[in-house]
Structures are given as C-alpha cells and as structure tokens.
Write an enzyme that holds these catalytic residues in place. Structure first.
Site, PDB file in Angstrom:
ATOM      1  N   ASP A 189     -20.549   9.208 -42.863  1.00 22.25           N
ATOM      2  CA  ASP A 189     -19.123   9.210 -42.543  1.00 22.25           C
ATOM      3  C   ASP A 189     -18.910   9.681 -41.101  1.00 22.25           C
ATOM      4  O   ASP A 189     -19.736   9.385 -40.229  1.00 22.25           O
ATOM      5  CB  ASP A 189     -18.380  10.102 -43.546  1.00 22.25           C
ATOM      6  N   HIS A 197     -12.047  12.395 -41.891  1.00 17.80           N
ATOM      7  CA  HIS A 197     -12.420  11.529 -43.006  1.00 17.80           C
ATOM      8  C   HIS A 197     -13.712  12.002 -43.677  1.00 17.80           C
ATOM      9  O   HIS A 197     -13.798  12.099 -44.913  1.00 17.80           O
ATOM     10  CB  HIS A 197     -12.579  10.095 -42.487  1.00 17.80           C
ATOM     11  N   SER A 249     -12.109   4.842 -49.921  1.00 15.26           N
ATOM     12  CA  SER A 249     -12.925   5.896 -49.309  1.00 15.26           C
ATOM     13  C   SER A 249     -12.855   7.175 -50.122  1.00 15.26           C
ATOM     14  O   SER A 249     -13.790   7.980 -50.123  1.00 15.26           O
ATOM     15  CB  SER A 249     -12.434   6.201 -47.896  1.00 15.26           C
TER      16      SER A 249
END
Length: 780
Positions: free
Chosen positions: A154, A227, A560
C-alpha cells in the site's frame, strides 16, 4: 449497459475497450524513449558459465543494447529489480525495439510492459460477530496468533498510531526474515513487535514519472497518504478504546486479527503504483516469510500469462501464502472486476449496520434522509430555512455546472445559499470545498444513476448531506421549480442496527469473470462502506491539501477497505489451522458466507432495489466465526491450479511463466474443462453448440470437522436445467479424509441469462454452501 446480456461477445469487447483501467505506463523520462518492462526468465535455462542469475540477466540486457554509447545510456543502470522468490526475472528500462529483440532471446519467457495500478479506495468486528460473547475463543490469547505476519502492499504506514501498539505481544518469531528499512522520518525504532517489517519500492515509479518530490511525500515507509495505515489497521490493528472521527463511530477500533503482525511494503505514490515495484514487493514479502498478502489495488485485466501480478501471486500461492485483493470500484457496471485469478481471493464491498444519518428539510416541510460526517465550526440551525439553489439544467441529467467543478460556480448565484451538487467526476469532499470558496453555506450531494441509493458519508468542509438518486431528483425538481426554494440541514450523529444490512455497495466491481466464466468472481463480500480505522498524522481526513484538520482515525469506503477485512480473517484462520493451504482458507471463507441480510431476505444491491446475484456478491458475505470451523473444505494444490491454466488456451511458452519452481507439465486432469477445478463455487458453462445438453462436473471435499460425520446434499431448483448430485450422502470416518462427488447438469430449456442457485452439504453440526451458476452461451 447494465441491462444487456453480459455474455454476448460484442458486449464483452465493448466493455473491454471502454471500462477496463488497464493503464499501460507510457510515461517516460524526458530524455529518452525507454520504458520499464517486466522480463520473465526461465531459471533452468541459465548457461553454466554464469555463477548467478544477475550476471546472466545483465548479459541479456547488454546483448540487446549493444552499440549504445555511455552518453546515450545516461550512465544509468538499465536493471531496476531482479525477482527470485515468487517468480524469476527482472525489471529493466528498454526501448520498444530492444524489448522485441529481448523476447527472442533464449531463456526469456515473456517481456511485459510496465502497468500502472490504482488504489481501490470500528464497527466492523462487531458486525462480523467477532465481539459477541461466544467469540471469545477467537480473540483468546494464543501463541500461534502472534506467529502470523500479514504483508500489506500500500502507501506505507504511520507507526505512531495507537493501532500499532505492541504491548503484550511476544517476541518476533525467529522464522521472520524481514527488515525495517530506514529513510525520511522512519527509523529502526519505528518497527516493533506489531510492525515487524517496513520496506519501500520506488524504482519503477521513478523510472516512469521522474524523481519523487520529497517535499510532497516520504521516500521511506512512512505513510503520508493514509490509505496504507487504514488498511494495515483494518487487518491487524491493536484494540484502541474511544476511537472516533469527530465523535462519529465512537467505540473500540480493532483489526480483524489484532494479535497478528504487520509488514508494510510501500509501493504506491502520488502518481500511482507501478507493477515492477509491486512485483518486487510480492517477491520480497514471500522471501521475508509473510503468511498472508493484502493488496488493495488493481490495474485492470489482462490474460493470465501477461498479468505480472497474477504470475507473482501464483508463486506466492506455491509458497503457501494466502493472497487477498480488492475487486475494484468499477461497479455497478458488469465485467468491471480486477484481480480475477483463481488463486487470488477477490473481495467485493458491502455496507454494515452502522450509519451516520442526516436530513434535508425543504421549505415545503418535506424531509429527506441522507448521511454526513460533518463536524465543524459552521453550524446551520435546524429550525431555520436557508436559500437553496441547483445550477444544473435538468434534474435527471447532470451537466458540468451541476457537478460543482472547480471554477464552475458563480459567487453571485451561490453566496449565502445551500448548493445542490451532483456526485461524480471529482471527489465528493472537493465539491464542498468549491461551494465554500464560492460563498455557499451548505451542500446537498445528490447521487446519480451510477450510484443509485448507495450513501457514502464524508467529513465535509462545510455542512453537507449526501442523498440517494431518487431523493436527489425530488430535491432538484423543487429547487428548479420553486421561486424561493429553501432548505435546512441536520446532522444526526451515529446510528447502529440499520436494516437491511449488509447491502452490496454500488461501487463494488461486478462479474462475470470474462477471462474464465467457469470461475466465479468476486469470491465474496466484506465491509467496505464507512469503515473507521487508523489514519496518518500528515493528511486531513478529506485528503485535501487545503484542509487543516488532523485526526487519528478516519472513515473511508472502497473495496480497498473490504480486502483487509478478509486478509485479517484469513490470518485468524491461519493461526488456528497453520497446516491449511491458501485454497483451504479461501474455501472456508466462501462456503460459510451468508447470502441473506439482517431482515432474512436475500442480499440486495445498493445501486437499485433488486436482489444481488453471485456476480455481485460472489459466495456471499464473510462470517468469520463459522469460517474458522467450516466442516469441509475444497482444497486445491499448485499443480491443480496449473491444470486450470492448461485449459486456458495458453501456449507452452506462456505456461512456462508459471513453472519457475518446478518443471510442471499439463496432465489434463480437468478433462479440458476449467469448471472441474476444485473451486468452492460451481459453474456450468454450456457452449454455443446447442447439441451439448448435459455436463458433469466433479468436486472433492476434505473433512476438517468431526472425525465421524455424515453430510447430505440439497440443490436449489433451476428453470433451464435439472441438477443431479451423486452420491447424495458423504460419510466420513476420519479427519482429513477426502471424498468426491459429481454434479450433472441436463438442459431442459436454454436460458438467455445465467441462472443462479446453491448446493449445500449439511451435517448435524455444519452447513457447507457452494454457489451454483449455469450459463448457456448464445449460439453462433
């Protein structure tokens, strides 16, 4: 588009050309026409004079770049990475002509252009049953819980987050071979017994886009985007009491496997995530010793032999690593999936039973329900009406002005008013920023047909409420037809027990899997809407640079977010069953998934009111407690997955990219029918030839429940075919015993659309369900 038959061939090619996000990284440096290529090599073909593979790879590159002067080369090393664990090969910068020459060289299996991938951007443990009293055994302290390491590919990690506190964790297992790489604002001490590894991969990214601007992002494992921190905490975050976002979703935030460890592999940057970096991370993660890989990104679909991530994850699977990937956010369009290889667990997104309600009250006193996470200094009185304006020309057809794009709003028309903005084109929170800059005092964010009635809450910069498409149309019609339209907005906080839930998220990418219709994708659903998890300290919750707010937790939506839920549950299963294969873990997740919501009705689709199908929800919604004890599993080994590839019309050289660990050959054990892969979902695909009226598929189940047990089968009825299972009873006398059965489909009437149903094996203690799909290809 969604109403057409997704199995008609012309439609497949239209979708392929329009909707897939397979973004070839054509970006190059300004001084050359070189691009990055991933080169797959046949390890066994290395000639004897070479002592290591890097020497051999270098000679191959030199052989196709001869005659180039040092000035032309720019004194740069052409080779960016070498790969040697999950698969064998290298990433190198080449011209198109050089790449073509290299593909003709002995020992070179494939030369694939760099691919750009995109990120597919708490209440969930409770909703999934992982905090009920009977689930204490799942959270109970066990040494094996601490032995599972989940690799998260990520944007990096924010190590100071309380979610990565390692209090009470045992020493890092001696089998762990990972490292804590240092860099800007990331030191060795930032790793601990929870974050056991942190690495960074950027050579492919820099080769495509130029040097990383270290004023904008960290050239280290530290996460500026947020994220990666969010997904890592969702997988294995330690419990944090009092977690919330501006008071919303207040409670204890914890990951799915709170005692598992995390290794962060930073592969994504401001300009995207590049395949050469991703593949290096997969290769390194497997070498480091991860048991689970969580990959919340995607780059569209290519054939198996041209999809480098597919090839790399095949190698990871061979090494016993479970791989979970997000399905993508291309829904509700059909055939919008990414990451469809059968050895990957492909995860779609669903809602939970928690919501953040808000209301829009019009001057007519009519009230409409919506959602919001707004908490700021500006507060609109719920008892006062404010001017309301919509600048679009038609309530049903959005136009550039109605999207509230940057620079599109005239202050004279919006100052002091609540502005209606259509969802789409630009980020939702950014629309509120545009309204605020133009002098607006509030926003109503209305869904379009693409999003239907799905509501996603955001931490807006001004008072704002998001509403569904139907409500949006009525509000817009009122604003356009009333000379003095007014409205008030009220933010109501957090509510739980929402019904129906779960619901398939409208954005969640859909099947069918057009590469192989016999393999159902997505595999299953997990929570992916309004998920609370840890956040970076360097980015606002809105991700807008102009937003000064900083938070410890944020609420995000996307596949996600659903992917790490499954990765975490897989880590839980792995800790309980360390001898299970990745396929056995996937089978446990799929066969225990449920297909009814909390009103006991079939799962529905947020993009409309209709029930969803397995092309939307796969096998169903994950049920972690049942997945830990599934009774039976459909196991698949590396050779069986290879046999599946043998049915996919791949040439011997194309198959060779999957044979790096052994000289595998096609034994044709699936009888040339990929539907015979021992997959937990059963898909019968009748060919265009109408003379084929019967088909038999075979499955084998392994007993992982009580030693002595008996299972009886039931199958849902179908309009277009009769279905017969033999035998109808499976009697097990020992644990790990394998028994096989056949499913015979006989066409009674060829249907124009696929039919969906289920096959269930029941014992006195377990229910093992497989989705069943019957498809008749249109006659030629």
């Amino acid at each position: 588009m969604a109403n057409k038959n997704p199995l008609q061939k012309p439609f497949l090619f239209i979708i392929l050309s329009i909707n897939l996000i397979f973004l070839q990284a054509e970006t190059t440096t300004q001084i050359s026409n070189k691009k990055t290529y991933v080169v797959h090599m046949d390890k066994s073909a290395m000639p004897l004079p070479y002592t290591n593979h890097l020497q051999w790879y270098s000679s191959k590159i030199n052989s196709v770049t001869q005659g180039k002067s040092q000035e032309e080369e720019g004194n740069n090393n052409r080779i960016l990475y070498t790969y040697q664990t999950a698969f064998h090969g290298l990433a190198a910068q080449l011209t198109e002509e050089e790449a073509e020459r290299l593909e003709e060289e002995d020992g070179v299996v494939a030369v694939i252009p760099e691919t750009r991938y995109e990120l597919h951007t708490t209440r969930s443990p409770t909703f999934l049953g992982l905090e009920r009293q009977e689930s204490e055994r799942v959270w109970a302290e066990r040494v094996t819980d601490h032995d599972v390491v989940v690799g998260v590919l990520d944007t990096g990690i924010w190590p100071e987050s309380e979610s990565f506190n390692d209090t009470g964790m045992s020493p890092v297992p001696s089998t762990w071979r990972g490292a804590c790489e240092t860099g800007k604002r990331f030191l060795k001490r930032n790793c601990n017994r929870k974050i056991v590894g942190a690495r960074v991969f950027y050579r492919g990214y820099e080769a495509a886009t130029g040097k990383i601007d270290e004023e904008l992002e960290y050239k280290s494992p530290r996460d500026r985007d947020g994220h990666g921190t969010h997904t890592a905490a969702t997988v294995a975050g330690s419990p944090v009491k009092g977690a919330n976002l501006f008071g919303f979703a207040y409670g204890t935030a914890r990951g799915m496997a709170p005692k598992a460890r995390v290794a962060a592999y930073k592969v994504c940057w401001v300009g995207g995530c590049f395949s050469s970096d991703i593949l290096s991370a997969v290769d390194q993660a497997v070498a480091d010793g991860v048991q689970v890989l969580s990959i919340s990104l995607g780059g569209g679909i290519s054939t198996y032999s041209r999809d480098s991530l597919s090839i790399a994850t095949f190698g990871a699977m061979e090494m016993g690593v479970f791989v979970s990937c997000s399905a993508g956010n291309g829904g509700p369009d059909p055939i919008s999936l990414t990451n469809v290889s059968p050895w990957i667990t492909t995860v779609g997104a669903s809602t939970m039973d928690r919501d953040f309600p808000a209301t829009v009250k019009l001057g007519t006193m009519r009230t409409f329900k919506g959602v919001s996470l707004y908490k700021g200094r500006t507060v609109l009185s719920k008892n006062k009406q404010y001017p309301l304006v919509y600048l679009g020309r038609n309530a049903s057809s959005p136009d550039p002005t109605s999207f509230c794009l940057d620079g599109a709003l005239d202050r004279r028309h919006v100052a002091g008013k609540i502005v209606i903005c259509d969802r789409g084109v630009t980020p939702r929170v950014q629309k509120g920023q545009v309204v605020k800059r133009a002098g607006g005092i509030g926003m109503v964010l209305t869904n379009t047909a693409t999003n239907g009635e799905e509501l996603v809450a955001d931490s807006h910069l001004l008072p704002a409420v998001a509403v569904g498409e139907k409500e949006g149309k009525l509000i817009k019609q009122y604003a356009m037809t009333s000379r003095k339209a007014t409205a008030s907005l009220e933010i109501l906080g957090t509510r739980i027990g929402i019904k129906p839930s779960p619901v398939v998220a409208a954005f969640s990418s859909r099947g069918p899997n057009f590469l192989s219709l016999e393999i159902l994708k997505p595999d299953l659903l997990a929570p992916g809407v309004n998920i609370l998890a840890a956040w970076t300290g360097d980015m606002a919750p809105s991700s807008l640079s102009s937003d000064p707010r900083r938070v410890k937790f944020n609420i995000l939506s996307g596949t996600s977010m659903s992917c790490p839920h499954v990765s975490g549950v897989a880590a839980l299963i792995r800790s309980r069953h360390p001898d299970w294969s990745p396929a056995a873990i996937k089978s446990a997740l799929m066969t225990t998934a449920y297909v009814h919501d909390n009103t006991l009705k079939p799962l529905t689709d947020a993009s409309g009111a209709a029930p969803s199908s397995p092309y939307d929800h796969g096998a169903g919604h994950i049920d972690p407690l049942k997945a830990i004890d599934p009774g039976l599993v459909y196991d698949i080994g590396p050779q069986e997955y290879f046999e599946f590839l043998c049915t996919q019309d791949l040439s011997p050289s194309q198959l060779k990219v999957f044979t790096k660990h052994s000289n595998r050959t096609c034994k044709h054990t699936l009888a040339k029918n990929p539907g015979n892969l021992n997959y937990p979902a059963i898909s019968a695909l009748f060919p265009e030839n109408t003379h084929v009226k019967a088909m038999t598929l075979r499955r084998t189940v392994t007993n992982v429940g009580p030693h002595i047990s008996s299972y009886k089968v039931s199958v849902s009825p179908f309009k277009g075919a009769s279905v017969t299972v033999q035998p109808k009873t499976l009697n097990f006398t020992s644990k790990h015993q394998k028994l096989s059965y056949t499913v015979t489909f006989r066409t009674t009437m060829r249907m124009k659309r696929p039919e969906f149903g289920g096959l269930v094996w029941r014992s006195s203690t377990h229910k093992v369900r497989s989705p069943v799909i019957i498809t008749w290809l249109p006659p030629v």
